[in-house]
Design a protein around this motif. Structure first.
Motif, PDB file in Angstrom:
ATOM      1  N   VAL A  25       0.850  -1.193   0.000  1.00  0.00           N
ATOM      2  CA  VAL A  25       0.000   0.000   0.000  1.00  0.00           C
ATOM      3  C   VAL A  25       0.884   1.241   0.000  1.00  0.00           C
ATOM      4  CG1 VAL A  25      -1.941  -1.112   1.182  1.00  0.00           C
ATOM      5  CG2 VAL A  25      -0.150   0.020   2.529  1.00  0.00           C
ATOM      6  N   GLU A  26       0.312   2.344  -0.461  1.00  0.00           N
ATOM      7  CA  GLU A  26       0.976   3.638  -0.417  1.00  0.00           C
ATOM      8  C   GLU A  26       0.413   4.426   0.768  1.00  0.00           C
ATOM      9  OE1 GLU A  26       3.401   5.135  -2.193  1.00  0.00           O
ATOM     10  OE2 GLU A  26       3.773   3.305  -3.366  1.00  0.00           O
ATOM     11  N   LEU A  27       1.282   4.797   1.684  1.00  0.00           N
ATOM     12  CA  LEU A  27       0.872   5.628   2.812  1.00  0.00           C
ATOM     13  C   LEU A  27       1.030   7.097   2.426  1.00  0.00           C
ATOM     14  CD1 LEU A  27       2.406   3.727   5.871  1.00  0.00           C
ATOM     15  CD2 LEU A  27       0.195   3.401   4.728  1.00  0.00           C
ATOM     16  N   VAL A  28       0.003   7.886   2.702  1.00  0.00           N
ATOM     17  CA  VAL A  28      -0.052   9.284   2.279  1.00  0.00           C
ATOM     18  C   VAL A  28       0.291  10.196   3.451  1.00  0.00           C
ATOM     19  CG1 VAL A  28      -1.543  11.091   1.341  1.00  0.00           C
ATOM     20  CG2 VAL A  28      -1.789   8.727   0.546  1.00  0.00           C
ATOM     21  N   LEU A  29       1.162  11.171   3.203  1.00  0.00           N
ATOM     22  CA  LEU A  29       1.582  12.107   4.230  1.00  0.00           C
ATOM     23  C   LEU A  29       0.380  12.738   4.924  1.00  0.00           C
ATOM     24  CD1 LEU A  29       3.963  13.688   5.526  1.00  0.00           C
ATOM     25  CD2 LEU A  29       3.617  15.422   3.756  1.00  0.00           C
ATOM     26  N   GLY A  30       0.375  12.683   6.256  1.00  0.00           N
ATOM     27  CA  GLY A  30      -0.683  13.307   7.040  1.00  0.00           C
ATOM     28  C   GLY A  30      -1.870  12.417   7.340  1.00  0.00           C
ATOM     29  N   ASP A  31      -1.949  11.252   6.705  1.00  0.00           N
ATOM     30  CA  ASP A  31      -3.067  10.342   6.975  1.00  0.00           C
ATOM     31  C   ASP A  31      -2.976   9.767   8.390  1.00  0.00           C
ATOM     32  OD1 ASP A  31      -4.279  10.701   4.577  1.00  0.00           O
ATOM     33  OD2 ASP A  31      -3.960   8.670   3.819  1.00  0.00           O
ATOM     34  N   VAL A  32      -4.110   9.640   9.044  1.00  0.00           N
ATOM     35  CA  VAL A  32      -4.174   9.002  10.364  1.00  0.00           C
ATOM     36  C   VAL A  32      -4.570   7.547  10.155  1.00  0.00           C
ATOM     37  CG1 VAL A  32      -5.337   8.971  12.597  1.00  0.00           C
ATOM     38  CG2 VAL A  32      -4.765  11.160  11.515  1.00  0.00           C
ATOM     39  N   LEU A  33      -3.703   6.635  10.548  1.00  0.00           N
ATOM     40  CA  LEU A  33      -3.937   5.200  10.333  1.00  0.00           C
ATOM     41  C   LEU A  33      -4.801   4.592  11.429  1.00  0.00           C
ATOM     42  CD1 LEU A  33      -0.362   4.140   9.146  1.00  0.00           C
ATOM     43  CD2 LEU A  33      -2.333   4.809   7.749  1.00  0.00           C
ATOM     44  N   CYS A  34      -4.734   5.141  12.621  1.00  0.00           N
ATOM     45  CA  CYS A  34      -5.583   4.667  13.719  1.00  0.00           C
ATOM     46  C   CYS A  34      -5.543   5.700  14.837  1.00  0.00           C
ATOM     47  CB  CYS A  34      -5.145   3.290  14.225  1.00  0.00           C
ATOM     48  SG  CYS A  34      -3.406   3.163  14.708  1.00  0.00           S
ATOM     49  N   ARG A  35      -6.575   5.634  15.694  1.00  0.00           N
ATOM     50  CA  ARG A  35      -6.696   6.582  16.803  1.00  0.00           C
ATOM     51  C   ARG A  35      -6.830   5.833  18.127  1.00  0.00           C
ATOM     52  NH1 ARG A  35      -9.277   9.185  12.510  1.00  0.00           N
ATOM     53  NH2 ARG A  35      -8.686  11.394  12.265  1.00  0.00           N
ATOM     54  N   PRO A  36      -6.428   6.468  19.230  1.00  0.00           N
ATOM     55  CA  PRO A  36      -6.516   5.814  20.540  1.00  0.00           C
ATOM     56  C   PRO A  36      -7.929   5.339  20.857  1.00  0.00           C
ATOM     57  CG  PRO A  36      -5.245   7.840  20.695  1.00  0.00           C
ATOM     58  CD  PRO A  36      -5.842   7.816  19.328  1.00  0.00           C
ATOM     59  N   GLY A  37      -8.015   4.131  21.381  1.00  0.00           N
ATOM     60  CA  GLY A  37      -9.306   3.583  21.768  1.00  0.00           C
ATOM     61  C   GLY A  37      -9.976   2.764  20.686  1.00  0.00           C
ATOM     62  N   GLU A  38      -9.553   2.947  19.434  1.00  0.00           N
ATOM     63  CA  GLU A  38     -10.122   2.158  18.346  1.00  0.00           C
ATOM     64  C   GLU A  38      -9.593   0.725  18.395  1.00  0.00           C
ATOM     65  OE1 GLU A  38     -10.572   5.678  14.932  1.00  0.00           O
ATOM     66  OE2 GLU A  38      -9.017   4.142  14.744  1.00  0.00           O
ATOM     67  N   THR A  39     -10.320  -0.184  17.778  1.00  0.00           N
ATOM     68  CA  THR A  39      -9.834  -1.541  17.588  1.00  0.00           C
ATOM     69  C   THR A  39      -9.014  -1.560  16.305  1.00  0.00           C
ATOM     70  OG1 THR A  39     -11.729  -2.529  18.705  1.00  0.00           O
ATOM     71  CG2 THR A  39     -10.475  -3.954  17.221  1.00  0.00           C
ATOM     72  N   LEU A  40      -7.793  -2.016  16.404  1.00  0.00           N
ATOM     73  CA  LEU A  40      -6.889  -2.018  15.248  1.00  0.00           C
ATOM     74  C   LEU A  40      -7.447  -2.892  14.137  1.00  0.00           C
ATOM     75  CD1 LEU A  40      -4.045  -0.920  14.433  1.00  0.00           C
ATOM     76  CD2 LEU A  40      -3.164  -3.187  15.065  1.00  0.00           C
ATOM     77  N   ARG A  41      -7.441  -2.354  12.916  1.00  0.00           N
ATOM     78  CA  ARG A  41      -7.955  -3.086  11.757  1.00  0.00           C
ATOM     79  C   ARG A  41      -6.848  -3.653  10.880  1.00  0.00           C
ATOM     80  NH1 ARG A  41     -11.285   0.814   8.429  1.00  0.00           N
ATOM     81  NH2 ARG A  41     -11.646  -1.094   7.233  1.00  0.00           N
ATOM     82  N   HIS A  42      -5.710  -2.941  10.829  1.00  0.00           N
ATOM     83  CA  HIS A  42      -4.611  -3.369   9.965  1.00  0.00           C
ATOM     84  C   HIS A  42      -3.280  -3.218  10.686  1.00  0.00           C
ATOM     85  CE1 HIS A  42      -7.713  -1.889   7.024  1.00  0.00           C
ATOM     86  NE2 HIS A  42      -7.451  -3.084   6.503  1.00  0.00           N
ATOM     87  N   VAL A  43      -2.364  -4.109  10.392  1.00  0.00           N
ATOM     88  CA  VAL A  43      -0.970  -3.928  10.792  1.00  0.00           C
ATOM     89  C   VAL A  43      -0.211  -3.428   9.563  1.00  0.00           C
ATOM     90  CG1 VAL A  43      -1.049  -5.682  12.585  1.00  0.00           C
ATOM     91  CG2 VAL A  43      -0.339  -6.322  10.280  1.00  0.00           C
ATOM     92  N   HIS A  44       0.840  -2.646   9.810  1.00  0.00           N
ATOM     93  CA  HIS A  44       1.642  -2.091   8.722  1.00  0.00           C
ATOM     94  C   HIS A  44       3.123  -2.355   8.983  1.00  0.00           C
ATOM     95  CE1 HIS A  44      -2.080   0.268   8.148  1.00  0.00           C
ATOM     96  NE2 HIS A  44      -1.711   0.332   6.886  1.00  0.00           N
ATOM     97  N   PHE A  45       3.813  -2.778   7.948  1.00  0.00           N
ATOM     98  CA  PHE A  45       5.259  -2.937   7.979  1.00  0.00           C
ATOM     99  C   PHE A  45       5.839  -1.935   6.973  1.00  0.00           C
ATOM    100  CE2 PHE A  45       3.515  -6.983   9.309  1.00  0.00           C
ATOM    101  CZ  PHE A  45       4.352  -7.416  10.328  1.00  0.00           C
ATOM    102  N   PRO A  46       6.269  -0.749   7.437  1.00  0.00           N
ATOM    103  CA  PRO A  46       6.776   0.257   6.503  1.00  0.00           C
ATOM    104  C   PRO A  46       7.992  -0.229   5.721  1.00  0.00           C
ATOM    105  CG  PRO A  46       6.301   1.248   8.634  1.00  0.00           C
ATOM    106  CD  PRO A  46       6.216  -0.243   8.821  1.00  0.00           C
ATOM    107  N   VAL A  47       8.093   0.241   4.501  1.00  0.00           N
ATOM    108  CA  VAL A  47       9.246  -0.049   3.643  1.00  0.00           C
ATOM    109  C   VAL A  47      10.050   1.233   3.444  1.00  0.00           C
ATOM    110  CG1 VAL A  47      10.000  -0.829   1.365  1.00  0.00           C
ATOM    111  CG2 VAL A  47       8.129  -2.001   2.533  1.00  0.00           C
ATOM    112  N   ASP A  48       9.471   2.214   2.762  1.00  0.00           N
ATOM    113  CA  ASP A  48      10.148   3.509   2.654  1.00  0.00           C
ATOM    114  C   ASP A  48       9.257   4.639   3.168  1.00  0.00           C
ATOM    115  OD1 ASP A  48       8.324   3.559   0.606  1.00  0.00           O
ATOM    116  OD2 ASP A  48       9.799   3.762  -1.004  1.00  0.00           O
ATOM    117  N   SER A  49       8.277   4.297   3.954  1.00  0.00           N
ATOM    118  CA  SER A  49       7.430   5.269   4.643  1.00  0.00           C
ATOM    119  C   SER A  49       7.794   5.259   6.126  1.00  0.00           C
ATOM    120  CB  SER A  49       5.952   4.909   4.471  1.00  0.00           C
ATOM    121  OG  SER A  49       5.710   3.595   4.946  1.00  0.00           O
TER     122      SER A  49
END
Length: 230
Positions: free
Chosen positions: A27-51
């Motif tokens: 996936v492409e991670l976009v600058l400024g995007d919020v991937l998750c917020r405190p208290g939410e149930t995590l939906r995805h794990v991410h393994f950054p490559v060049d992000s």
């Protein structure tokens, strides 16, 4: 995207790495995007490559404060190793780029099958805990300029480049200080010939000089990572 560009993945034996990659997608991670917020149930794990991703804590009505950073060396979602799916910190994309992404449900199916993944994630949770503790002490005891030098080094490590874009407003947000403090600190580092900063374009000119200017937290964090994950 090459399979060995995330260090945690690369540490796994080939068969276990292939099993993990089979549930991931690039996936492409976009600058400024919020991937998750405190208290939410995590939906995805991410393994950054060049992000890379900032871990931000929020208190009452105050702006967020960065307490951790995740790049190619780690993963977002390591708290799953503790059996907890609820998100403890906000995850904000600080550096745009690629990452491997997996659904949490699929990740949990793979997790029991990989003893190496258990071991690596456990060690990485330790590294994150040390980074969080270091950030708390750094905020309390160190001046803005050394803290800024540390932040720039951490960002350069994860951006894998000498140039990246960052605004003074964002720096103030990450460091938990007023913008005027960032202006003065960045000006001091620029006057010393360590960085070049103009209109949001940051360039690291003298890496060794910046390391000397940074607070001791940068070297301490690097030492913990080397001890646990090298």
């Amino acid at each position: 995207m090459p399979n060995n560009q995330n260090h945690l993945m690369h540490m796994l034996p080939r068969q276990e790495r292939a099993r993990l990659l089979s549930i991931c997608k690039p996936v492409e991670l976009v600058l400024g995007d919020v991937l998750c917020r405190p208290g939410e149930t995590l939906r995805h794990v991410h393994f950054p490559v060049d992000s890379f991703i900032s871990l931000v804590t929020n208190t009452d009505d105050h702006p967020g404060l960065e307490v951790g950073m995740i790049g190619r060396e780690g993963m977002l979602g390591a708290h799953l190793a503790l059996g907890v799916a609820r998100v403890p910190l906000q995850a904000l994309v600080q550096g745009a780029g690629t990452a491997w992404q997996a659904d949490v449900a699929a990740f949990r199916r793979v997790w029991p099958q990989s003893l190496s993944l258990h071991r690596v994630m456990g060690r990485y949770v330790y590294v994150l805990m040390a980074q969080l503790a270091s950030s708390a002490a750094c905020l309390r005891y160190h001046l803005i300029a050394p803290r800024l030098a540390r932040w720039l080094l951490m960002s350069q490590d994860r951006a894998h480049a000498d140039h990246f874009r960052v605004t003074q407003e964002f720096l103030a947000y990450m460091l938990g200080v007023r913008r005027v403090g960032v202006t003065a600190a960045a000006g001091a580092l620029q006057d010393a010939g360590l960085i070049s900063y103009r209109r949001g374009n940051m360039a690291i000119l003298d890496r060794s000089g910046l390391e000397a200017a940074a607070c001791s937290c940068y070297a301490a964090d690097a030492a913990v990572y080397t001890q646990q994950l090298r």
